[in-house]
Write an enzyme that holds these catalytic residues in place. Structure first.
Site, mmCIF file in Angstrom:
data_model
loop_
_atom_site.group_PDB
_atom_site.id
_atom_site.type_symbol
_atom_site.label_atom_id
_atom_site.label_comp_id
_atom_site.label_asym_id
_atom_site.label_seq_id
_atom_site.Cartn_x
_atom_site.Cartn_y
_atom_site.Cartn_z
ATOM 1 N N GLY A 213 3.744 31.644 -14.978
ATOM 2 C CA GLY A 213 3.242 32.677 -15.871
ATOM 3 C C GLY A 213 2.543 33.785 -15.101
ATOM 4 C CD GLU A 231 -3.147 27.775 -20.172
ATOM 5 O OE1 GLU A 231 -2.134 28.073 -19.529
ATOM 6 O OE2 GLU A 231 -3.381 26.597 -20.565
ATOM 7 C CG HIS A 473 -12.938 40.874 15.959
ATOM 8 N ND1 HIS A 473 -13.493 40.852 14.704
ATOM 9 C CD2 HIS A 473 -13.093 42.138 16.444
ATOM 10 C CE1 HIS A 473 -13.983 42.053 14.436
ATOM 11 N NE2 HIS A 473 -13.758 42.853 15.474
#
Ligand code: FAD
Ligand code: NAI
Length: 494
Positions: A213, A231, A473
């Protein structure tokens, strides 16, 4: 008692022998026959062949790859990737200094063609893998005659029989129907129809706020549909960690998705080009009528055993329709094993694949391995949601004491550089030992990052092991390291 003359008995015995000879001559024999060529079945077949077993795979679809490659993982990810790109170009480029002159539009036919190209390339790739590994591929529907013999209703040509010492059932799953709502794959669709819509619906209603969904909602919202998700439960995301589910709902809400939670559907009927939907609030009983141009039914999937004639060998099913197995994937017939969506556990391609490898290894070597506590899940919305191991609700229910470490992407240098800062990494670690119990991520690339969590779980790592491991990093994975740190010490950058 029936009496026959000795002459008649002779003729009759001879004809039985001739019939047997004819059957044996046309029966193909293998060590292992796999029924179903999805991610579970094709991987099991390749592994069995690699282990030196003469192996065949029977697939009735006419294409290998099963639900996943044909009408599941791959086509949905193609649409998700390309609609994300479209959405970014249209709505997320000007503030990056990228000027688009002229209209940015979508050609739905070409979008679908790009999806089909990805699917075709991958499905034919498996045929090549079969050839490379010497797996015999039978195109047709397999059904049981007895515990060693199968009938194949061929897609082309004569039907035939196949005999095997060992059989692996990998027939997958199918859409769970919604009682009273008729799927026509045009206006009222399952995921299969939703993956192939010829035009973008103005209004899309979806029953079920689970993974299908939410992924399909993202695709069509990016293309301009007004999407409403209905839902039954109070939360979206099926088995997601509660906090994660609430947060992703907020993020998707900002992207324009509308949610009706705690709501049941009472009616879904096509009237011409419109679908009339009746809903009822579970708590208050208040009813409402909705209209949509397309209604997607996505309330789960159920095991697929139609046409197998498994009753002929007396295989057992549980109350969810799943074929019952032991810890070595064996049914009550020791030479017949079952893997993937058609048996217990998460309905995920990688879970089916792991089981395929393990089942082949059990046949050849007597041992195999799948760690069911370490099966990752990924929802490919933007941002992605990924998780592995236990969630908070499960730890609470089990009475396990745990610590939480969290790090938001808003404080991660790479996410800030990319102007893509939604989400966080959340670690759940044992309160005493810091052993990793679960990892939950909302964020761009969460689906790739979760692999590190899986490895940590597999090796029984502690959050300190992760926090002391140097991460490059600037990467999103620094948020992963910092969240691990947060379970036992102060984070540095937040
Ligand atoms: P299947 O893939 O269903 O394959 C079974 C095969 O068996 C089918 O091809 C069928 O034709 C064949 N078959 C059935 N009966 C017979 C018979 N009697 N004789 C011969 N052949 C037979 N999972 C993920 O992990 N990641 C995702 O991103 C993801 N996205 C999805 C998106 C959608 C829209 C859907 C519907 C599912 C998605 N899934 C995803 C789930 C995933 O597709 C399944 O978990 C996976 O395909 C299960 O593999 P399997 O081999 O058990 O069964
Ligand atoms: P799901 O189990 O993920 O979600 C179904 C949702 O429908 C649940 O939230 C449930 O509460 C709700 N529901 C059930 N009955 C309802 C009703 N009557 N009214 C309203 N809501 C109702 O199932 P889904 O989304 O259909 O997916 C099927 C399977 O495919 C899942 O097991 C999933 O794991 C797999 N899949 C995996 C993907 C991935 O890994 N990215 C993508 C898509 C599917």
């Amino acid at each position: 008692m029936l009496r026959t003359s000795s002459a008649f008995r002779g003729i009759s015995n001879r004809s039985v022998r001739i019939a047997q000879f004819v059957r044996n001559a046309s029966t193909k024999e293998h060590d292992v026959v796999v029924i179903g060529g999805g991610p579970g079945g094709y991987v099991a077949a390749i592994k069995a062949a690699q282990l030196g077993l003469d192996t065949a795979c029977i697939e009735k679809r006419g294409k290998l790859g099963g639900t996943c490659l044909n009408v599941g993982c791959i086509p949905s990810k193609a649409l998700l990737n390309n609609t994300h790109l479209y959405h970014q170009i249209k709505h997320d480029s000007a503030h990056r200094g990228i000027e688009i002159s002229g209209d940015v539009t979508v050609d739905v036919a070409k979008l679908q063609a790009a999806k089909d190209k990805a699917v075709d390339g991958l499905t034919s790739g498996i045929e090549m893998l079969f050839k490379k590994n010497k797996v015999t591929y039978y195109k047709g529907e397999g059904s049981f005659i007895d515990e060693h013999n199968l009938k194949v209703k061929a897609l082309e040509g004569e039907d035939f029989e196949v005999k095997a010492k060992d059989i692996i059932i990998a027939t997958g799953s199918e859409v769970t129907p919604f009682p009273g709502i008729e799927i026509d794959e045009e206006r009222i669709v399952s995921s299969t129809g939703a993956l192939s819509l010829k035009e973008v619906p103005k209004r899309l209603a979806i029953i079920g706020g689970g993974i299908i969904g939410l992924e399909m909602a993202s695709v069509y919202a990016r293309l301009g549909s007004e999407v409403t998700i209905i839902e039954f439960q109070k939360a979206i995301g099926a088995s997601m960690d509660g906090e994660v589910a609430k947060n992703i709902q907020k993020i998707l809400g900002k992207q324009g998705l509308k949610f009706k939670l705690g709501t049941k559907v009472t009616k879904g009927v096509r009237e011409g080009d419109v679908v009339k939907i009746g809903v009822e609030d579970v708590k208050s009983g208040k009813t409402e009528d909705l209209e949509a141009d397309v209604l997607l039914v996505a309330i789960g999937r159920r095991p697929h055993t139609d046409g197998l004639n498994f009753e002929a060998v007396g295989l057992e099913k549980d109350n969810k329709g799943r074929l019952v197995i032991d810890s070595e994937y064996r049914t009550n017939k020791q030479n017949i094993r079952v893997i993937g969506d058609v048996t217990f556990g998460a309905m995920l391609a990688h879970k089916a694949e792991e089981e395929g490898i393990a089942a082949a290894e059990y046949i050849k070597k007597g041992h195999g391995h799948v760690n069911y506590g370490n099966i990752p899940s990924v929802m490919y919305t933007h941002p992605e949601v990924a998780w592995v191991g236990a969630n908070e609700e499960e730890l609470k229910a089990a009475g396990i004491k745990y610590k939480v470490g969290k790090f938001p992407f808003i404080a991660n240098s790479r996410a800030k550089t990319n102007l893509d800062t939604d989400g966080f990494v959340k670690f759940l670690a044992d309160a005493e030992t810091q052993r990793v119990l679960g990892v939950h991520i909302i964020g761009a690339n969460a689906g790739e990052m979760i692999a590190e969590g899986g490895l940590a779980l597999e090796y029984g790592a502690s959050t300190e092991d992760i926090a002391r491991t140097c991460h490059a990093h600037p990467t999103l994975s620094e948020a992963f390291k910092e969240a691990a740190l947060g379970t036992f010490d102060k984070t540095i950058n937040f």
